[in-house]
Design a protein around this motif. Structure first.
Motif, PDB file in Angstrom:
ATOM      1  N   UNK A  74      31.775  78.463   5.441  1.00 36.96           N
ATOM      2  CA  UNK A  74      31.483  79.589   6.511  1.00 36.96           C
ATOM      3  C   UNK A  74      31.895  79.117   7.436  1.00 36.96           C
ATOM      4  N   UNK A  75      32.224  80.179   8.637  1.00 36.33           N
ATOM      5  CA  UNK A  75      32.553  79.817   9.935  1.00 36.33           C
ATOM      6  C   UNK A  75      31.895  80.861  10.848  1.00 36.33           C
ATOM      7  N   UNK A  76      31.436  80.566  12.073  1.00 35.95           N
ATOM      8  CA  UNK A  76      31.027  81.484  12.927  1.00 35.95           C
ATOM      9  C   UNK A  76      31.723  82.708  12.971  1.00 35.95           C
ATOM     10  N   UNK A  77      32.872  82.550  13.026  1.00 33.65           N
ATOM     11  CA  UNK A  77      33.735  83.991  13.354  1.00 33.65           C
ATOM     12  C   UNK A  77      33.572  84.672  11.959  1.00 33.65           C
ATOM     13  N   UNK A  78      33.653  84.280  10.937  1.00 35.37           N
ATOM     14  CA  UNK A  78      33.799  84.937   9.678  1.00 35.37           C
ATOM     15  C   UNK A  78      32.300  85.714   9.602  1.00 35.37           C
ATOM     16  N   UNK A  79      31.056  84.866   9.950  1.00 27.51           N
ATOM     17  CA  UNK A  79      29.733  85.378   9.716  1.00 27.51           C
ATOM     18  C   UNK A  79      29.673  86.707  11.020  1.00 27.51           C
ATOM     19  N   UNK A  80      30.174  86.494  11.935  1.00 27.81           N
ATOM     20  CA  UNK A  80      30.072  87.602  12.877  1.00 27.81           C
ATOM     21  C   UNK A  80      30.998  88.728  12.487  1.00 27.81           C
ATOM     22  N   UNK A  81      31.929  88.420  12.238  1.00 26.45           N
ATOM     23  CA  UNK A  81      32.777  89.585  11.733  1.00 26.45           C
ATOM     24  C   UNK A  81      32.132  90.552  10.483  1.00 26.45           C
ATOM     25  N   UNK A  82      31.630  89.845   9.549  1.00 31.60           N
ATOM     26  CA  UNK A  82      30.865  90.330   8.363  1.00 31.60           C
ATOM     27  C   UNK A  82      29.658  91.211   8.640  1.00 31.60           C
ATOM     28  N   UNK A  83      28.733  90.578   9.753  1.00 35.78           N
ATOM     29  CA  UNK A  83      27.817  91.292  10.435  1.00 35.78           C
ATOM     30  C   UNK A  83      28.332  92.538  11.122  1.00 35.78           C
ATOM     31  N   UNK A  84      29.299  92.597  11.792  1.00 37.92           N
ATOM     32  CA  UNK A  84      29.861  93.716  12.430  1.00 37.92           C
ATOM     33  C   UNK A  84      30.332  94.735  11.427  1.00 37.92           C
ATOM     34  N   UNK A  85      31.036  94.351  10.421  1.00 37.35           N
ATOM     35  CA  UNK A  85      31.202  95.215   9.215  1.00 37.35           C
ATOM     36  C   UNK A  85      30.129  95.891   8.745  1.00 37.35           C
ATOM     37  N   UNK A  86      28.860  95.008   8.356  1.00 37.07           N
ATOM     38  CA  UNK A  86      27.723  95.554   7.885  1.00 37.07           C
ATOM     39  C   UNK A  86      27.311  96.667   8.697  1.00 37.07           C
ATOM     40  N   UNK A  87      27.205  96.329   9.982  1.00 40.23           N
ATOM     41  CA  UNK A  87      26.522  97.376  11.140  1.00 40.23           C
ATOM     42  C   UNK A  87      27.653  98.708  10.916  1.00 40.23           C
ATOM     43  N   UNK A  88      28.765  98.628  10.942  1.00 38.34           N
ATOM     44  CA  UNK A  88      29.691  99.883  10.863  1.00 38.34           C
ATOM     45  C   UNK A  88      29.295 100.706   9.793  1.00 38.34           C
ATOM     46  N   UNK A  89      29.096  99.736   8.462  1.00 38.74           N
ATOM     47  CA  UNK A  89      28.839 100.597   7.363  1.00 38.74           C
ATOM     48  C   UNK A  89      27.628 101.208   7.280  1.00 38.74           C
ATOM     49  N   UNK A  90      26.755 100.513   7.692  1.00 40.17           N
ATOM     50  CA  UNK A  90      25.125 100.814   7.847  1.00 40.17           C
ATOM     51  C   UNK A  90      25.123 102.319   8.600  1.00 40.17           C
ATOM     52  N   UNK A  91      25.894 102.271   9.868  1.00 44.33           N
ATOM     53  CA  UNK A  91      25.891 103.445  10.615  1.00 44.33           C
ATOM     54  C   UNK A  91      26.745 104.529   9.850  1.00 44.33           C
ATOM     55  N   UNK A  92      27.585 104.416   9.158  1.00 45.79           N
ATOM     56  CA  UNK A  92      28.248 105.529   8.673  1.00 45.79           C
ATOM     57  C   UNK A  92      27.292 105.969   7.647  1.00 45.79           C
ATOM     58  N   UNK A  93      26.876 105.157   6.776  1.00 43.23           N
ATOM     59  CA  UNK A  93      25.930 105.670   5.702  1.00 43.23           C
ATOM     60  C   UNK A  93      24.716 106.692   6.446  1.00 43.23           C
ATOM     61  N   UNK A  94      24.208 106.185   7.675  1.00 47.19           N
ATOM     62  CA  UNK A  94      23.120 106.922   8.033  1.00 47.19           C
ATOM     63  C   UNK A  94      23.550 108.268   8.747  1.00 47.19           C
ATOM     64  N   UNK A  95      25.044 108.555   9.081  1.00 50.21           N
ATOM     65  CA  UNK A  95      25.652 109.944   9.487  1.00 50.21           C
ATOM     66  C   UNK A  95      26.133 110.687   8.363  1.00 50.21           C
ATOM     67  N   UNK A  96      26.271 110.120   7.153  1.00 48.07           N
ATOM     68  CA  UNK A  96      26.839 111.064   6.086  1.00 48.07           C
ATOM     69  C   UNK A  96      25.630 111.879   5.352  1.00 48.07           C
ATOM     70  N   UNK A  97      25.807 113.070   5.060  1.00 49.60           N
ATOM     71  CA  UNK A  97      24.930 113.714   4.235  1.00 49.60           C
ATOM     72  C   UNK A  97      24.808 113.012   2.902  1.00 49.60           C
ATOM     73  N   UNK A  98      23.579 113.390   2.271  1.00 53.76           N
ATOM     74  CA  UNK A  98      23.716 113.237   0.740  1.00 53.76           C
ATOM     75  C   UNK A  98      24.695 113.595   0.059  1.00 53.76           C
ATOM     76  N   UNK A  99      24.973 113.164  -1.254  1.00 48.71           N
ATOM     77  CA  UNK A  99      26.173 113.495  -2.009  1.00 48.71           C
ATOM     78  C   UNK A  99      25.821 115.016  -2.403  1.00 48.71           C
ATOM     79  N   UNK A 100      24.547 115.657  -2.808  1.00 50.45           N
ATOM     80  CA  UNK A 100      24.392 116.868  -3.329  1.00 50.45           C
ATOM     81  C   UNK A 100      24.790 117.737  -2.293  1.00 50.45           C
ATOM     82  N   UNK A 101      24.396 117.479  -0.955  1.00 51.05           N
ATOM     83  CA  UNK A 101      24.805 118.328   0.133  1.00 51.05           C
ATOM     84  C   UNK A 101      26.290 118.252   0.466  1.00 51.05           C
TER      85      UNK A 101
END
Length: 97
Positions: free
Chosen positions: A65-92
């Motif tokens: 593990x490297x600090x750069x890789x861990x930071x990149x993964x954290x950023x990716x997780x934040x982006x994905x979490x933000x996208x999930x929050x903006x999308x409507x549920x599948x039924x809608x």
């Protein structure tokens, strides 16, 4: 056997040892003599002439593990979490007009 085929590194030595045990010296010698190239054949060519596939002798690389890789993964997780929050549920999403 190294006088019949090209052996350039430790992986080649291991492959040749495996090949000698798998098909025998006589088969390797016959395949090297059938090779029509200008120099000694590579081990991959001998394997192809014999119709065998040599095993991979590469060692698995340890995961470090490297600090750069861990930071990149954290950023990716934040982006994905933000996208999930903006999308409507599948039924809608299926009920679009």
């Amino acid at each position: 056997m190294e006088h019949l085929v090209r052996v350039q590194n430790e992986r080649d030595r291991r492959t040749l040892a495996w090949l000698r045990g798998y098909v025998g010296d006589a088969a390797i010698e016959a395949a090297a003599q059938r090779y029509a190239g200008p120099a000694k054949p590579y081990l991959s060519t001998v394997c192809r002439l014999l119709g065998v596939t040599a095993p991979q002798f590469d060692r698995p690389r340890p995961r470090v593990a490297s600090a750069t890789a861990e930071q990149s993964l954290a950023t990716i997780r934040q982006i994905l979490a933000a996208r999930r929050g903006r999308r409507p549920p599948k039924s809608e999403a299926l009920q679009r007009p």
